[in-house]
Design a protein around this motif. Structure first.
Motif, PDB file in Angstrom:
ATOM      1  N   GLY A 197       0.817  -1.195   0.000  1.00  0.00           N
ATOM      2  CA  GLY A 197       0.000   0.000   0.000  1.00  0.00           C
ATOM      3  C   GLY A 197       0.848   1.241   0.000  1.00  0.00           C
ATOM      4  N   ALA A 198       0.251   2.355   0.396  1.00  0.00           N
ATOM      5  CA  ALA A 198       0.945   3.629   0.459  1.00  0.00           C
ATOM      6  C   ALA A 198       0.387   4.430   1.615  1.00  0.00           C
ATOM      7  N   GLY A 199       1.273   5.206   2.255  1.00  0.00           N
ATOM      8  CA  GLY A 199       0.868   6.048   3.364  1.00  0.00           C
ATOM      9  C   GLY A 199       1.992   6.940   3.807  1.00  0.00           C
ATOM     10  N   GLY A 200       1.697   8.190   4.099  1.00  0.00           N
ATOM     11  CA  GLY A 200       2.725   9.122   4.538  1.00  0.00           C
ATOM     12  C   GLY A 200       3.776   9.392   3.485  1.00  0.00           C
ATOM     13  N   GLY A 201       3.380   9.327   2.223  1.00  0.00           N
ATOM     14  CA  GLY A 201       4.342   9.565   1.155  1.00  0.00           C
ATOM     15  C   GLY A 201       5.251   8.394   0.859  1.00  0.00           C
ATOM     16  N   THR A 202       4.940   7.217   1.372  1.00  0.00           N
ATOM     17  CA  THR A 202       5.765   6.022   1.176  1.00  0.00           C
ATOM     18  C   THR A 202       4.933   4.892   0.589  1.00  0.00           C
ATOM     19  N   GLU A 203       5.431   4.312  -0.485  1.00  0.00           N
ATOM     20  CA  GLU A 203       4.858   3.091  -1.035  1.00  0.00           C
ATOM     21  C   GLU A 203       5.639   1.911  -0.463  1.00  0.00           C
ATOM     22  N   TYR A 204       4.923   0.870  -0.062  1.00  0.00           N
ATOM     23  CA  TYR A 204       5.608  -0.231   0.611  1.00  0.00           C
ATOM     24  C   TYR A 204       5.063  -1.576   0.151  1.00  0.00           C
ATOM     25  N   ASP A 205       5.935  -2.576   0.270  1.00  0.00           N
ATOM     26  CA  ASP A 205       5.599  -3.976   0.000  1.00  0.00           C
ATOM     27  C   ASP A 205       6.421  -4.813   0.978  1.00  0.00           C
ATOM     28  N   ALA A 206       5.756  -5.409   1.956  1.00  0.00           N
ATOM     29  CA  ALA A 206       6.431  -6.199   2.989  1.00  0.00           C
ATOM     30  C   ALA A 206       5.824  -7.598   3.016  1.00  0.00           C
ATOM     31  N   ARG A 207       6.680  -8.607   3.041  1.00  0.00           N
ATOM     32  CA  ARG A 207       6.229  -9.998   3.006  1.00  0.00           C
ATOM     33  C   ARG A 207       7.073 -10.847   3.931  1.00  0.00           C
ATOM     34  N   ILE A 208       6.442 -11.900   4.467  1.00  0.00           N
ATOM     35  CA  ILE A 208       7.171 -12.880   5.266  1.00  0.00           C
ATOM     36  C   ILE A 208       6.612 -14.267   4.976  1.00  0.00           C
ATOM     37  N   GLN A 209       7.502 -15.249   4.888  1.00  0.00           N
ATOM     38  CA  GLN A 209       7.132 -16.645   4.640  1.00  0.00           C
ATOM     39  C   GLN A 209       7.861 -17.512   5.660  1.00  0.00           C
ATOM     40  N   VAL A 210       7.123 -18.350   6.400  1.00  0.00           N
ATOM     41  CA  VAL A 210       7.702 -19.242   7.402  1.00  0.00           C
ATOM     42  C   VAL A 210       7.191 -20.652   7.176  1.00  0.00           C
ATOM     43  N   ASP A 211       8.114 -21.592   7.063  1.00  0.00           N
ATOM     44  CA  ASP A 211       7.771 -23.007   6.952  1.00  0.00           C
ATOM     45  C   ASP A 211       8.466 -23.753   8.088  1.00  0.00           C
ATOM     46  N   GLY A 212       7.806 -24.760   8.620  1.00  0.00           N
ATOM     47  CA  GLY A 212       8.429 -25.511   9.697  1.00  0.00           C
ATOM     48  C   GLY A 212       7.854 -26.903   9.864  1.00  0.00           C
ATOM     49  N   TRP A 213       8.697 -27.787  10.380  1.00  0.00           N
ATOM     50  CA  TRP A 213       8.298 -29.152  10.711  1.00  0.00           C
ATOM     51  C   TRP A 213       8.819 -29.443  12.111  1.00  0.00           C
ATOM     52  N   VAL A 214       7.977 -29.999  12.954  1.00  0.00           N
ATOM     53  CA  VAL A 214       8.364 -30.367  14.318  1.00  0.00           C
ATOM     54  C   VAL A 214       7.842 -31.768  14.591  1.00  0.00           C
ATOM     55  N   TYR A 215       8.737 -32.687  14.964  1.00  0.00           N
ATOM     56  CA  TYR A 215       8.353 -34.059  15.280  1.00  0.00           C
ATOM     57  C   TYR A 215       9.020 -34.468  16.583  1.00  0.00           C
ATOM     58  N   ARG A 216       8.333 -35.333  17.332  1.00  0.00           N
ATOM     59  CA  ARG A 216       8.924 -35.946  18.525  1.00  0.00           C
ATOM     60  C   ARG A 216       8.487 -37.398  18.597  1.00  0.00           C
ATOM     61  N   TYR A 217       9.459 -38.296  18.693  1.00  0.00           N
ATOM     62  CA  TYR A 217       9.196 -39.736  18.723  1.00  0.00           C
ATOM     63  C   TYR A 217       9.697 -40.328  20.035  1.00  0.00           C
ATOM     64  N   HIS A 218       8.936 -41.309  20.534  1.00  0.00           N
ATOM     65  CA  HIS A 218       9.350 -42.087  21.700  1.00  0.00           C
ATOM     66  C   HIS A 218       9.354 -43.564  21.308  1.00  0.00           C
ATOM     67  N   ALA A 219      10.396 -44.261  21.650  1.00  0.00           N
ATOM     68  CA  ALA A 219      10.464 -45.709  21.409  1.00  0.00           C
ATOM     69  C   ALA A 219      11.117 -46.361  22.617  1.00  0.00           C
ATOM     70  N   GLY A 220      10.534 -47.479  23.081  1.00  0.00           N
ATOM     71  CA  GLY A 220      11.116 -48.114  24.252  1.00  0.00           C
ATOM     72  C   GLY A 220      10.417 -49.388  24.655  1.00  0.00           C
ATOM     73  N   ALA A 221      10.887 -49.938  25.760  1.00  0.00           N
ATOM     74  CA  ALA A 221      10.388 -51.206  26.288  1.00  0.00           C
ATOM     75  C   ALA A 221       9.754 -50.977  27.653  1.00  0.00           C
ATOM     76  N   GLU A 226      12.310 -22.513   8.349  1.00  0.00           N
ATOM     77  CA  GLU A 226      12.805 -21.619   7.309  1.00  0.00           C
ATOM     78  C   GLU A 226      11.990 -20.324   7.354  1.00  0.00           C
ATOM     79  N   MET A 227      12.664 -19.203   7.392  1.00  0.00           N
ATOM     80  CA  MET A 227      11.993 -17.913   7.388  1.00  0.00           C
ATOM     81  C   MET A 227      12.598 -17.025   6.310  1.00  0.00           C
ATOM     82  N   ARG A 228      11.744 -16.426   5.510  1.00  0.00           N
ATOM     83  CA  ARG A 228      12.188 -15.468   4.498  1.00  0.00           C
ATOM     84  C   ARG A 228      11.339 -14.210   4.620  1.00  0.00           C
TER      85      ARG A 228
END
Length: 474
Positions: free
Chosen positions: A161-185, A211-213
């Protein structure tokens, strides 16, 4: 090692200015927040790990006796007299997340632009695979694999958009994987028909990838006197954690048909960790007077590996009533975990408690119906990295389990083999807070652009899950 580079172009020195340095400090601080803890939520167990747990909302401490006892309360194995094999999976899981004001931009004229983050993620993953075998004298052994926590997230937000005499374009992309495994007797022992004890030793493995961009582009002024400021941040983090924990428990029928269950889960510890991350930060400012600034920074300095406790101990107490004539049972329980903040560590966990209640009722000779309610409260003290969440879930579950016996021949060790199938559905409603990305464009006319991390309160999440479990008893 950290590598820092400056470049020259067209005979003009591309110098590091105050704008670029302050932006790097902010970027490094945010990246450190991402690498410190998984950028998801701190809920303990988002998945039911057995058929009985799926039917009753996890209220199985006092009377659970299927293969899930390896994880929840190994004392329940002492009541098992047949060999069991069980495979459970989250047949489908959908997580709907809505975060208003997840990304905001502070503009030069004092206004604030905002965007809502919303996502719907589908997950399918085996949640448990376990086998138990009775070896005589009231002793039953168990061996199992369990996945109490896993998540995948893919978030993006953009503001133009635009505001205060400034045109702007801001973006963020975040991807993630989280795993937790338990193995036992595990081992369960029933020295008396009304009393059982048991213990499980788990090896644990956790894997995290983030990952963050981020891109910020701001243009201020007129066509003849224009200041362009851009910033790009690229962060990649990988973490593998090897550790362990133990569970000990008992089940005691202290009055007719009334059962008490107790478990103690030791603090989960990290014995070995592999951690790799890098941060790429670049920026440039083009000014009409030629006083330009360009910068490229790359940092792959390894972070210190964590050792010791990463999750506190947990105490669980449950009471169940077994209905006469094996018509099922009803159960309720509560667990408590103290806070944890080891010295020299970024871990900061608050004390929490959770409750569960459910019933598993026989509605026909070979059919059981289950229903349960539960809470799954977050253990984080605060949110400090995007897109970290602090969500308390409250939910309900219901389903059926039916058994199909097959009679065996006279020469077989067992008279029959029984196949079981469990189908359950689960819904959780979550309320809490989430991290917020704040694009700072207030000084964009002078070439300063950056970002910070804030917090959004009163966000709502919805989790829908289907459970499919198959077992064999012989």
């Amino acid at each position: 090692m950290a590598r820092k580079r400056e470049s020259q172009a067209g005979g003009r020195l591309r110098r590091r200015g105050r704008t670029c340095l302050s932006g790097l400090v902010v970027a490094c601080a945010a990246a450190a927040g991402l690498s410190a803890r998984p950028a998801a939520a701190g809920n303990r167990e988002t998945n039911p790990l057995s058929n009985e747990a799926a039917l009753t909302g996890g209220a199985v401490t006092a009377l659970g006796r299927d293969t899930g006892a390896i994880y929840y309360n190994p004392a329940g194995l002492g009541a098992v007299r047949r060999t069991q094999f069980n495979l459970s999976t989250q047949a489908a899981q959908f997580r709907a997340r809505i975060v208003p004001y997840a990304a905001v931009a502070d503009l030069p004229n004092g206004r604030r632009d905002a965007a809502t983050l919303s996502s719907l993620q589908g997950l399918v993953m085996p949640s448990s695979l376990a086998v138990t075998r009775h070896i005589g004298r009231g002793v039953t052994l168990g061996l199992g694999y369990f996945a109490p926590d896993y998540d995948y997230y893919d978030y993006s937000a953009s503001l133009q958009g635009a505001g205060g005499g400034t045109e702007y374009d801001a973006r963020i992309q975040v991807d993630g994987w989280v795993y937790r495994y338990h193995a036992g007797a595990a081992v369960g022992w029933q020295p008396h028909p009304r009393f059982r004890i048991g213990a499980t030793l788990f090896g644990t493995y956790g894997w995290q990838r983030e990952e963050m961009r981020m891109w910020i582009d701001a243009a201020s002024g007129t066509a003849d006197a224009r200041t362009d400021a851009t910033r790009t941040v690229d962060f990649d983090n990988k973490r593998s954690i090897f550790g362990g924990e133990a569970v000990v428990g008992l089940q005691w029928e202290f009055a007719k048909n009334v059962h008490l269950g107790l478990t103690f889960r030791t603090p989960r510890f990290v014995a070995f960790e592999i951690h790799r991350s890098y941060l790429l930060n670049s920026s440039n400012v083009d000014r009409p007077d030629g006083d330009d600034e360009y910068k490229f920074e790359f940092d792959d300095s390894p972070s210190p590996s964590r050792r010791g406790r990463v999750a506190p101990m947990r105490l669980t107490m449950g009471v169940a009533y077994a209905l006469p004539k094996r018509r099922g049972w009803v159960s309720g329980e509560m667990d408590f975990s103290p806070g944890l903040r080891p010295k020299g560590s970024d871990i900061n966990i608050r004390p929490i408690w959770n409750v569960r209640a459910g019933a598993r009722l026989r509605t026909a000779e070979r059919l059981y119906f289950g229903i349960g309610v539960f809470s799954d409260r977050d253990d984080q003290v605060h949110t400090s990295a995007f897109p970290q969440f602090r969500i308390n879930y409250y939910g309900v579950t219901t389903g059926v389990e039916f058994f199909s016996p097959v009679r065996l021949g006279k020469g077989e060790r067992a008279r029959s083999i029984v196949f079981s199938t469990c189908i359950a559905v689960r819904y959780s409603y979550g309320r809490g807070s989430a991290a917020q990305i704040i694009f700072d464009l207030r000084d964009a006319p002078s070439g300063r652009v950056g970002y910070d991390i804030g917090t959004v309160d009163r966000v709502a999440f919805h989790l829908f899950a289907g459970h499919l479990g198959m077992g064999t008893y012989f």
